[in-house]
Design an enzyme around this catalytic site. Structure first.
Site, PDB file in Angstrom:
ATOM      1  N   ASP A 168      10.795   0.398   3.931  1.00 19.30           N
ATOM      2  CA  ASP A 168       9.362   0.715   3.849  1.00 19.30           C
ATOM      3  C   ASP A 168       8.831   1.329   5.150  1.00 19.30           C
ATOM      4  O   ASP A 168       7.857   0.831   5.737  1.00 19.30           O
ATOM      5  CB  ASP A 168       8.553  -0.563   3.567  1.00 19.30           C
ATOM      6  CG  ASP A 168       9.057  -1.317   2.343  1.00 19.30           C
ATOM      7  OD1 ASP A 168       9.518  -0.673   1.396  1.00 19.30           O
ATOM      8  OD2 ASP A 168       8.971  -2.563   2.346  1.00 19.30           O
TER       9      ASP A 168
ATOM     10  N   GLU B 283       3.587   2.270  -6.458  1.00 14.42           N
ATOM     11  CA  GLU B 283       3.280   1.434  -5.287  1.00 14.42           C
ATOM     12  C   GLU B 283       3.351   2.288  -4.032  1.00 14.42           C
ATOM     13  O   GLU B 283       3.421   3.514  -4.116  1.00 14.42           O
ATOM     14  CB  GLU B 283       4.221   0.220  -5.215  1.00 14.42           C
ATOM     15  CG  GLU B 283       5.698   0.535  -5.305  1.00 14.42           C
ATOM     16  CD  GLU B 283       6.583  -0.709  -5.267  1.00 14.42           C
ATOM     17  OE1 GLU B 283       6.067  -1.823  -5.144  1.00 14.42           O
ATOM     18  OE2 GLU B 283       7.815  -0.545  -5.342  1.00 14.42           O
TER      19      GLU B 283
END
Ligand code: FUB
Length: 451
Positions: free
Chosen positions: A35, A210
């Site tokens: 991420d 997301e």
């Protein structure tokens, strides 16, 4: 006592900076990182990733799933040498985070008026903040901390994957995901909402969305996000003319990972005249895709502002100094047959990869090696071959000039062989390893010596 020792160790990592030197993908090789949010502060790139770990027995939200205890921050000025500044936020030092929830998911960090605001999602221990994930903030005076967590999460925000955009007029917007992608304005203090959260409309309705990452370029606002259109996440984007939209779907930035890594998560930066995409795959954990690693590749825009699809590479970005151990397994190109890449140790994957050349004239090419102005005198090659054989290093392309001939004896373990390098025009070159014999040779790295 245990906590005291842990705190002491964390303080030590703040004081003693550890350097990881990897130019290629994945860029961090001594821990899992996922991420990635990259930000530029004072002409230095700071990388704020999640920190995947192997789950301690019974820990984490689910068995065999994501498990993250803390966040490290890394920095670089050339995108090839990364410094690990150690842990900046850890779950049990944040007052509102459910202890031992091991779910410190995708973060972001932004600078405003000389302060650095680190946004991170985690489950709250107190249900007054809602079920599932909340998003909190930790504040520092420097990009690498020390960060002080706020006592509560941001009130009114339920979800994961925060991203903050500060627009040209100074207004800050917080984006996050919770099935939909949301946006709300932030107050001047950066830790409270200034408007009701809005669902961003016109995005795909089917399949998980997301990880929003929003940026502005030439008056176009790009809302980029991972989305499961088919089997696993791919990176898509929509464009609009304001930070709050309306947005219109515009295309795919990166296809699903070829190795089946279910998640992807990314950020984009424009650094020293080049755009880069930071993303992740599970390179160092091929059998478990919740232990991921950050990668970088160059990204290009078309004249109309649309984004050209990024094809993931192993070579990554940046120029490699010739005196480094050059890992040809992070190749740019290779011959169609007789050239393979495998992990050196499938248990301890942090040992990296090796190149295997198995047939005569098989080759592997590694681009952009900086030989500088002073030519190297010799080259070390770390190799393994049960039969022995011969390798050539060529310059620029598989048919280029031979730079060195390396005779390899039969070995029963990895050995380092030294070979002379004749005069040639230094500067920046690609290097190509070519197998001259017909016996397999494994190569860990090559390294040129100037003295
Ligand atoms: O790292 C945990 C979650 O996986 C992130 O929050 C998502 O974006 C996905 O990458």
């Amino acid at each position: 006592m245990q906590n005291l020792i842990k705190h002491f160790l964390i303080s030590i990592t703040w004081i003693f900076v550890i350097t990881n030197a990897h130019a290629q993908n994945p860029i961090i090789r001594d821990q899992f990182t996922a991420d990635p949010t990259a930000r530029i502060f004072r002409d230095t790139v700071f990388l704020y990733p999640s920190h995947d770990i192997k789950a301690p027995e019974g820990m984490g939200l689910r068995k065999d799933w994501f498990c993250m205890e803390d966040y490290h921050v890394f920095s670089s000025v050339n995108l090839t040498d990364w410094t690990d500044h150690g842990v900046i936020v850890t779950q049990n030092k944040v007052p509102w985070v459910r202890p031992n929830s091991y779910s410190m998911w995708a973060p972001d960090c932004i600078e405003k008026n000389g302060k650095y605001y680190f946004y991170f999602p985690a489950p709250a221990k107190d249900t007054i903040y809602g079920r599932g994930f909340s998003i909190g903030v930790a504040v520092a005076n420097k990009p690498a901390g020390p960060y002080i967590p706020e006592p509560t999460p941001i009130i009114g925000v339920h979800g994961i994957d925060p991203c903050v955009l500060i627009d040209k007029d100074g207004q800050a917007y917080l984006y996050w995901s919770a099935r939909n992608i949301y946006v709300a304005r932030l107050k001047e203090n950066m830790v409270e909402l200034a408007s009701e959260p809005q669902i961003i409309a016109n995005l795909p309705e089917k399949g998980l969305k997301e990880g929003p990452y929003v940026f502005e370029r030439n008056g176009i606002y790009y809302l980029t996000f991972p989305h499961v259109e088919n089997r696993t996440e791919r990176l898509e984007y929509a464009i609009g003319s304001t930070p709050e939209g309306p947005f219109k779907m515009a295309g795919v930035i990166m296809d699903e990972a070829p190795n089946g890594c279910w998640t992807n998560h990314h950020s984009l930066i424009h650094y020293r005249n080049q755009w880069y995409l930071f993303y992740h795959q599970n390179d160092l954990s091929p059998k478990f895709d919740k232990n991921r690693s950050v990668r970088i590749d160059s990204l290009f825009f078309n004249a109309d502002g649309t984004i050209r699809k990024v094809i993931p590479t192993l070579r990554g970005v940046g120029i490699t100094n010739v005196t480094r151990q050059i890992e040809t397994d992070r190749y740019s190109f290779k011959s169609e047959s007789g050239a393979f890449v495998e992990l050196i140790d499938t248990i301890n994957t942090f040992n990296g990869w090796k190149t295997i050349l198995t047939e005569q004239n098989a080759w592997i090419q590694y681009n952009a090696v900086d030989f500088g102005t002073k030519k190297p005198k010799s080259v070390n090659t770390r190799v393994f071959s049960e039969t022995g054989g011969e390798l050539e290093i060529r310059l620029d392309n598989p048919d280029g000039n031979t730079l060195s001939e390396i005779k390899i004896p039969a070995t029963s373990a990895w050995v380092t062989i030294n070979a002379k390098v004749p005069d040639f025009e230094a500067g920046i070159h690609n290097i190509v390893l070519v197998l001259k014999s017909n016996n397999p040779i494994e190569i860990d790295w090559v390294q040129f010596l100037k003295n």
